[in-house]
Design an enzyme around this catalytic site. Sequence first.
Site, PDB file in Angstrom:
ATOM      1  N   GLY A  22      26.799  16.909  41.839  1.00 48.78           N
ATOM      2  CA  GLY A  22      26.263  17.896  40.920  1.00 48.78           C
ATOM      3  C   GLY A  22      26.572  17.538  39.484  1.00 48.78           C
ATOM      4  O   GLY A  22      27.138  16.481  39.197  1.00 48.78           O
ATOM      5  N   GLY A  25      30.515  17.522  38.963  1.00 44.25           N
ATOM      6  CA  GLY A  25      31.389  16.780  39.847  1.00 44.25           C
ATOM      7  C   GLY A  25      30.733  16.466  41.175  1.00 44.25           C
ATOM      8  O   GLY A  25      29.549  16.734  41.392  1.00 44.25           O
ATOM      9  N   VAL A  27      31.270  16.429  45.626  1.00 49.02           N
ATOM     10  CA  VAL A  27      31.963  17.043  46.756  1.00 49.02           C
ATOM     11  C   VAL A  27      32.118  15.995  47.850  1.00 49.02           C
ATOM     12  O   VAL A  27      31.147  15.341  48.254  1.00 49.02           O
ATOM     13  CB  VAL A  27      31.190  18.257  47.302  1.00 49.02           C
ATOM     14  N   LYS A  42      35.896  19.322  46.108  1.00 51.41           N
ATOM     15  CA  LYS A  42      35.069  19.237  44.906  1.00 51.41           C
ATOM     16  C   LYS A  42      35.904  18.634  43.779  1.00 51.41           C
ATOM     17  O   LYS A  42      36.836  19.257  43.280  1.00 51.41           O
ATOM     18  CB  LYS A  42      34.569  20.625  44.499  1.00 51.41           C
ATOM     19  N   ASP A 148      24.255  31.059  39.585  1.00 55.31           N
ATOM     20  CA  ASP A 148      23.704  29.768  39.994  1.00 55.31           C
ATOM     21  C   ASP A 148      23.349  29.798  41.479  1.00 55.31           C
ATOM     22  O   ASP A 148      23.624  28.857  42.219  1.00 55.31           O
ATOM     23  CB  ASP A 148      24.699  28.644  39.707  1.00 55.31           C
TER      24      ASP A 148
END
Length: 291
Positions: A22, A25, A27, A42, A148
């Site tokens: 993302g 960062g 995952v 994450k 989000d």
Amino acid sequence: MQNYINLPMDSLQTTVGTIFCGRYGSVYKGILNSDKQTVAVKVLNLQESGANKSFLAECEALRNLRHRNLVKVITSCSSIDFKGNDFKALVFEFMQNESLESWLYPSSLEQNDTENLNLTQRLNIAIDVALALEYLHHHYDIPIAHCDLKPGNVLLDNNLSARVGDFGLAKFLIATTGDSNYARSSSIGVRGTVGKKTNQLHVYKQFQPPCYAKMALPHRVMEIVDPQIIMEERDTSSRISQNTEGNVTQECLASILQIGVACSAEGPKERMDIKDVLKELRRIRNVIAQV
């Protein structure tokens, strides 16, 4: 032999390869050394502007949240990596069925291996998400807007129950009561601001349905729904046909789409409250169960 990435977290090993990448960062799939529990890690990309603020917002939002439809955070880490750089990470329970996005929009490699979600499963997932939002908006000490919400941030467990995750853009909503303690508690919101308590503003804030969705209601919904739903219904029970059962299914799909349209109305006050969304989705599920 499986390779591992060494992180500055004594209790954790993390496998090479990411589950998701993302803006702030990546995952990774990890294994806790203590009990060999599989987890999702994450790792924040602190070179990205806003990543540190996102980490603080997510930690603050997740500190006391407890709900079966929210992804459980196991621990957090703020340290220095082996190169002397700042390191920040969050460790979550691992969701075996990954994200809703991977089910709705599988990659070309996953296409043949991924099962399709039927209408009832999709409706159950929507209800799970609505339950999570209802908790955040109405049953937590300080109302929280996720800000989000999207298929990539809805994770599915072994039973396809949904858990909402990724609170990096979460925002605390202050009440209009003038309670100074209440307002101070909510000042961690990402982007450095505190939101006014308007839950309708944040349910579908980033979602604008295409005009054809409105135009298709209520009699042309079969032209715009996911074809996989129609195929699944035809193959299993022949519900999509010129009979009573087919009409009921079409009416339920129209009601579901109407909720989406209502939640994304231009004016915040015109949008459905999540409590009403949850009530209506449950009603639709009961109708489908009787077909």
